[in-house]
Design a protein around this motif. Structure first.
Motif, short mmCIF file in Angstrom:
data_model
loop_
_atom_site.label_atom_id
_atom_site.label_comp_id
_atom_site.label_asym_id
_atom_site.label_seq_id
_atom_site.Cartn_x
_atom_site.Cartn_y
_atom_site.Cartn_z
N LEU A 32 0.96 -1.11 -0.03
CA LEU A 32 0.03 -0.15 -0.02
C LEU A 32 0.91 1.31 -0.06
CD1 LEU A 32 -2.95 -0.85 2.62
CD2 LEU A 32 -2.78 -0.77 -0.18
N GLN A 33 1.77 1.29 0.80
CA GLN A 33 2.76 2.61 0.90
C GLN A 33 3.49 2.63 -0.39
OE1 GLN A 33 2.74 4.88 2.83
NE2 GLN A 33 4.13 6.00 1.62
N ILE A 34 3.93 1.66 -1.10
CA ILE A 34 4.69 1.60 -2.35
C ILE A 34 3.57 2.27 -3.31
CG2 ILE A 34 5.66 0.38 -4.22
CD1 ILE A 34 7.11 -1.43 -2.09
N LEU A 35 2.28 1.78 -3.40
CA LEU A 35 1.53 2.03 -4.20
C LEU A 35 1.36 3.69 -4.27
CD1 LEU A 35 -0.79 1.69 -6.30
CD2 LEU A 35 -2.40 1.21 -4.35
N ALA A 36 1.24 4.18 -2.76
CA ALA A 36 0.92 5.74 -2.47
C ALA A 36 2.06 6.52 -3.07
CB ALA A 36 0.85 5.79 -0.92
N TRP A 37 3.48 5.90 -2.89
CA TRP A 37 4.64 6.59 -3.44
C TRP A 37 4.69 6.68 -4.95
CZ3 TRP A 37 8.57 3.27 -0.01
CH2 TRP A 37 8.77 4.17 1.07
N PHE A 38 4.18 5.75 -5.52
CA PHE A 38 4.18 5.85 -7.03
C PHE A 38 2.97 6.65 -7.41
CE2 PHE A 38 7.16 2.59 -6.83
CZ PHE A 38 8.07 2.65 -7.85
N ALA A 39 1.87 6.52 -6.86
CA ALA A 39 0.71 7.25 -7.47
C ALA A 39 0.75 8.84 -7.08
CB ALA A 39 -0.46 6.83 -6.59
N SER A 40 1.46 9.20 -6.00
CA SER A 40 1.58 10.39 -5.41
C SER A 40 2.60 11.16 -6.37
CB SER A 40 1.94 10.72 -4.16
OG SER A 40 3.13 9.94 -3.73
N GLY A 41 3.76 10.46 -6.57
CA GLY A 41 4.86 10.72 -7.42
C GLY A 41 4.34 11.21 -8.79
N LEU A 42 3.67 10.18 -9.32
CA LEU A 42 2.99 10.45 -10.74
C LEU A 42 2.22 11.81 -10.62
CD1 LEU A 42 2.46 9.73 -13.68
CD2 LEU A 42 0.48 8.41 -12.75
N PHE A 43 1.25 12.03 -9.78
CA PHE A 43 0.51 13.14 -9.53
C PHE A 43 1.45 14.47 -9.23
CE2 PHE A 43 -1.82 16.60 -7.35
CZ PHE A 43 -3.13 16.48 -7.82
N PHE A 44 2.60 14.56 -8.58
CA PHE A 44 3.31 15.59 -8.66
C PHE A 44 4.12 15.80 -9.85
CE2 PHE A 44 4.09 13.90 -3.86
CZ PHE A 44 3.05 14.33 -3.48
N ALA A 45 4.61 14.79 -10.56
CA ALA A 45 5.36 14.98 -11.81
C ALA A 45 4.22 15.70 -12.92
CB ALA A 45 5.75 13.84 -12.41
#
Length: 243
Positions: free
Chosen positions: A19-32
């Motif tokens: 779940l945390q890895i998913l949160a990292w990738f999803a939020s990172g995509l949003f930031f980019a």
């Protein structure tokens, strides 16, 4: 044997951290995806030329304030809502605005004045929908207090914060900013204040994520079949030598 240990480490840590890895990738995509200028609503800030200050009138106004016993460590002259004002900042205590034409204190500013300041800051001719007093910082606003929150019905949940003591716009918020801030809290694992990215929880979780990556790299040759191919090649050479 060694591959089996790495496989278990990789599998169970990945399951624990999914779940945390998913949160990292999803939020990172949003930031980019979204430029930070848009998140901060800088594209909705009205272009306003600097208003000139009449120095002769300002000098007489400051002299009048001096006769009234007003003192400060720093004095800033500006034009606020068409009036020449002085922002006097003492060594201790809150800054205060003074109307140099009348010599009267102009702060804390009223809700009506905050609405006019926010409307002038916002691009277009939208009018304020509501004005709310802000007396405490929260996850959305962490700046000068007290302040006014001025909301606009622009379809994007736009809010502009105006400091009551200085009349300055201190923050611009929107639905996009709130989503960004929520994802930032998930990204740094600070779910309450959304600002502490030096917590032990984040450090430990990141180290575990690094172990997942390293164990995946260790297992990669086996998963690609290279280890089995190398084993068969060695067996073939051993058989060939025995003949």
């Amino acid at each position: 044997m060694l591959n089996g240990i790495w496989a278990k480490i990789h599998k169970w840590l990945a399951l624990l951290m999914a779940l945390q890895i998913l949160a990292w990738f999803a939020s990172g995509l949003f930031f980019a995806w979204y430029p930070i200028e848009r998140v901060r609503s800088e594209h909705m800030k009205a272009e306003a030329p600097a208003a000139p200050v009449a120095l002769d009138a300002a000098a007489s106004g400051l002299a009048a304030l001096g006769r009234e016993g007003v003192t400060g460590e720093r004095v800033e002259l500006r034009v606020l809502l068409g009036r020449t004002v002085a922002l006097v900042t003492p060594r201790e205590g809150r800054p205060r605005l003074y109307d140099l034409a009348s010599g009267r204190a102009a702060s804390p500013i009223s809700a009506l004045a905050a609405a006019r300041i926010a409307e002038a800051d916002h691009e277009g001719d939208l009018r304020a929908a509501q004005v709310i007093a802000v007396t405490a910082n929260d996850s959305e606003y962490r700046a000068a207090l007290p302040a006014w929150r001025v909301d606009f019905d622009d379809g994007e949940g736009r809010s502009i914060y105006v400091a009551a003591d200085t009349g300055a716009v201190t923050a611009r918020r929107s639905t996009l900013w709130r989503v960004y801030d929520f994802l930032w809290g998930l990204h740094i694992m600070d779910w309450r204040a959304h600002e502490n990215f030096n917590s032990w929880l984040l450090v430990v979780t990141t180290v575990l994520g690094l172990i997942i990556v390293v164990s995946g790299i260790v297992l990669l040759p086996s998963r690609l079949g290279f280890t089995g191919w190398l084993r068969r090649k060695r067996a073939f050479r051993s058989t060939d030598r025995s003949i």
